[in-house]
Design a protein around this motif. Sequence first.
Motif, PDB file in Angstrom:
ATOM      1  N   SER A 121      36.671 -25.869  65.438  1.00 33.90           N
ATOM      2  CA  SER A 121      38.052 -25.805  65.895  1.00 33.90           C
ATOM      3  C   SER A 121      39.027 -25.753  64.720  1.00 33.90           C
ATOM      4  N   ARG A 122      40.162 -25.138  64.946  1.00 31.05           N
ATOM      5  CA  ARG A 122      41.202 -25.055  63.916  1.00 31.05           C
ATOM      6  C   ARG A 122      41.602 -26.446  63.429  1.00 31.05           C
ATOM      7  N   ARG A 123      41.734 -27.388  64.369  1.00 28.89           N
ATOM      8  CA  ARG A 123      42.195 -28.732  64.005  1.00 28.89           C
ATOM      9  C   ARG A 123      41.179 -29.452  63.127  1.00 28.89           C
ATOM     10  N   LEU A 124      39.889 -29.392  63.517  1.00 28.37           N
ATOM     11  CA  LEU A 124      38.858 -30.062  62.726  1.00 28.37           C
ATOM     12  C   LEU A 124      38.753 -29.432  61.346  1.00 28.37           C
ATOM     13  N   ASP A 125      38.777 -28.107  61.290  1.00 26.85           N
ATOM     14  CA  ASP A 125      38.704 -27.420  60.009  1.00 26.85           C
ATOM     15  C   ASP A 125      39.890 -27.798  59.129  1.00 26.85           C
ATOM     16  N   SER A 126      41.068 -27.891  59.723  1.00 25.47           N
ATOM     17  CA  SER A 126      42.273 -28.241  58.976  1.00 25.47           C
ATOM     18  C   SER A 126      42.163 -29.631  58.365  1.00 25.47           C
ATOM     19  N   CYS A 127      41.586 -30.554  59.112  1.00 24.08           N
ATOM     20  CA  CYS A 127      41.410 -31.923  58.589  1.00 24.08           C
ATOM     21  C   CYS A 127      40.400 -31.956  57.451  1.00 24.08           C
ATOM     22  N   LEU A 128      39.271 -31.276  57.643  1.00 24.57           N
ATOM     23  CA  LEU A 128      38.207 -31.306  56.645  1.00 24.57           C
ATOM     24  C   LEU A 128      38.617 -30.625  55.345  1.00 24.57           C
TER      25      LEU A 128
ATOM     26  N   ILE B  86      37.178 -30.879  51.474  1.00 28.25           N
ATOM     27  CA  ILE B  86      36.097 -29.961  51.111  1.00 28.25           C
ATOM     28  C   ILE B  86      36.403 -28.531  51.570  1.00 28.25           C
ATOM     29  N   VAL B  87      35.646 -27.595  51.021  1.00 21.31           N
ATOM     30  CA  VAL B  87      35.727 -26.200  51.453  1.00 21.31           C
ATOM     31  C   VAL B  87      35.115 -26.094  52.848  1.00 21.31           C
ATOM     32  N   THR B  88      35.803 -25.395  53.738  1.00 22.47           N
ATOM     33  CA  THR B  88      35.391 -25.301  55.134  1.00 22.47           C
ATOM     34  C   THR B  88      35.099 -23.850  55.518  1.00 22.47           C
ATOM     35  N   PRO B  89      34.487 -23.638  56.693  1.00 19.96           N
ATOM     36  CA  PRO B  89      34.217 -22.258  57.133  1.00 19.96           C
ATOM     37  C   PRO B  89      35.468 -21.392  57.215  1.00 19.96           C
ATOM     38  N   TRP B  90      36.577 -21.914  57.735  1.00 21.26           N
ATOM     39  CA  TRP B  90      37.792 -21.100  57.855  1.00 21.26           C
ATOM     40  C   TRP B  90      38.277 -20.636  56.486  1.00 21.26           C
ATOM     41  N   MET B  91      38.040 -21.440  55.445  1.00 17.34           N
ATOM     42  CA  MET B  91      38.376 -21.034  54.079  1.00 17.34           C
ATOM     43  C   MET B  91      37.398 -19.976  53.571  1.00 17.34           C
ATOM     44  N   HIS B  92      36.116 -20.265  53.715  1.00 14.20           N
ATOM     45  CA  HIS B  92      35.136 -19.417  53.035  1.00 14.20           C
ATOM     46  C   HIS B  92      34.885 -18.104  53.751  1.00 14.20           C
ATOM     47  N   TRP B  93      35.099 -18.050  55.054  1.00 16.20           N
ATOM     48  CA  TRP B  93      35.020 -16.755  55.738  1.00 16.20           C
ATOM     49  C   TRP B  93      36.010 -15.767  55.115  1.00 16.20           C
ATOM     50  N   VAL B  94      37.199 -16.260  54.774  1.00 12.24           N
ATOM     51  CA  VAL B  94      38.209 -15.400  54.147  1.00 12.24           C
ATOM     52  C   VAL B  94      37.696 -14.884  52.800  1.00 12.24           C
ATOM     53  N   HIS B  95      37.019 -15.734  52.061  1.00 10.75           N
ATOM     54  CA  HIS B  95      36.477 -15.335  50.757  1.00 10.75           C
ATOM     55  C   HIS B  95      35.483 -14.187  50.893  1.00 10.75           C
ATOM     56  N   HIS B  96      34.832 -14.066  52.031  1.00 12.13           N
ATOM     57  CA  HIS B  96      33.842 -12.998  52.258  1.00 12.13           C
ATOM     58  C   HIS B  96      34.443 -11.798  52.983  1.00 12.13           C
ATOM     59  N   SER B  97      35.761 -11.734  53.050  1.00 11.63           N
ATOM     60  CA  SER B  97      36.443 -10.596  53.654  1.00 11.63           C
ATOM     61  C   SER B  97      36.209  -9.325  52.838  1.00 11.63           C
ATOM     62  N   ARG B  98      36.214  -8.181  53.528  1.00  8.95           N
ATOM     63  CA  ARG B  98      36.052  -6.895  52.867  1.00  8.95           C
ATOM     64  C   ARG B  98      37.294  -6.509  52.056  1.00  8.95           C
ATOM     65  N   TRP B  99      38.446  -7.078  52.408  1.00  7.33           N
ATOM     66  CA  TRP B  99      39.699  -6.770  51.727  1.00  7.33           C
ATOM     67  C   TRP B  99      39.763  -7.557  50.425  1.00  7.33           C
ATOM     68  N   GLN B 100      39.878  -6.855  49.285  1.00  7.26           N
ATOM     69  CA  GLN B 100      39.713  -7.509  47.992  1.00  7.26           C
ATOM     70  C   GLN B 100      40.672  -8.672  47.728  1.00  7.26           C
ATOM     71  N   PRO B 101      41.971  -8.597  48.085  1.00  8.52           N
ATOM     72  CA  PRO B 101      42.824  -9.769  47.858  1.00  8.52           C
ATOM     73  C   PRO B 101      42.308 -11.032  48.544  1.00  8.52           C
ATOM     74  N   GLU B 102      41.613 -10.862  49.664  1.00  7.91           N
ATOM     75  CA  GLU B 102      41.013 -12.031  50.323  1.00  7.91           C
ATOM     76  C   GLU B 102      39.691 -12.408  49.655  1.00  7.91           C
ATOM     77  N   THR B 103      38.932 -11.404  49.231  1.00  8.50           N
ATOM     78  CA  THR B 103      37.689 -11.697  48.509  1.00  8.50           C
ATOM     79  C   THR B 103      37.982 -12.520  47.261  1.00  8.50           C
ATOM     80  N   ASP B 104      39.087 -12.203  46.593  1.00 10.63           N
ATOM     81  CA  ASP B 104      39.471 -12.911  45.371  1.00 10.63           C
ATOM     82  C   ASP B 104      40.350 -14.116  45.684  1.00 10.63           C
ATOM     83  N   SER B 105      39.893 -14.932  46.605  1.00 11.83           N
ATOM     84  CA  SER B 105      40.584 -16.183  46.951  1.00 11.83           C
ATOM     85  C   SER B 105      39.533 -17.208  47.362  1.00 11.83           C
TER      86      SER B 105
END
Length: 268
Positions: free
Chosen positions: A183-190, A194-213
Amino acid sequence: MNIEVWSLEFGKPAVAAAALMTLWILEWFVPMFVDRRRRLTHDLANLALAGINTVVTVVLFAAAMLMVTEWAARESFGLLHWLDLPIVLAWVVGLVLFDAWMYGWHVLNHRVPLLWRFHAVHHADREMNVSSAVRFHTGEIVLSSLARLAVLPLLGLTMPQLLLYELVLLPVILFHHSNVRISRRLDSCLRWLIVTPWMHWVHHSRWQPETDSNFASVLSIWDRLFRTFRLRDDPQQLELGLEDDRDERQWRTLGGMLLRPFRQRRRR
């Protein structure tokens, strides 16, 4: 090797296996991305690559890392030895400093063309899930291990401290790579810690500005501190993988992953 090192060394695979199996099962029942088709063959290829890397690390670098950390302790060399902190504080500071190094090394893997050629194997995984957390090219593992041989004595990190860091690291990276709907709320708290799925999914985005984050491994503070933090309101809209891998079928296999850094590719 003392009993402290042995217990941590044997605790790592047990913790990693338990976390991997738990998350793998959860991915069946509560997936975030529902278009996964070749899950078994995908995961077996990733795990086979991880197995090769484990053997290479143990055979080539385990003894060397033990030697450099014991030398640093014996000679009182390295930042932690020079600071002479109380033992508990020294462990905390050591783990935080090594996590900062992991952030910096990850950034270098995106900035330096040679390092990126190997690191791109990790990012080329369109069907990212818990097994993707251990999908790294053997060349990247070798280069990162060589870098560690210099960083460990400079920090003054001991082998038990390194093993404890890895004991924490493994379940965290398995978690934030997993395809588990959270859930958005649980991820936001964690993610305040620590690094969470909502953060790291963005890192694996095909769009390079997101990959480089979102380069952090355990503690999320590094991305906030160095302004590389980025989120998506709806992660399900992310396109995972790499822009120049529209036809990546030949790189899905174990052999394909090992060969991928040596193919001719456009500059990033």
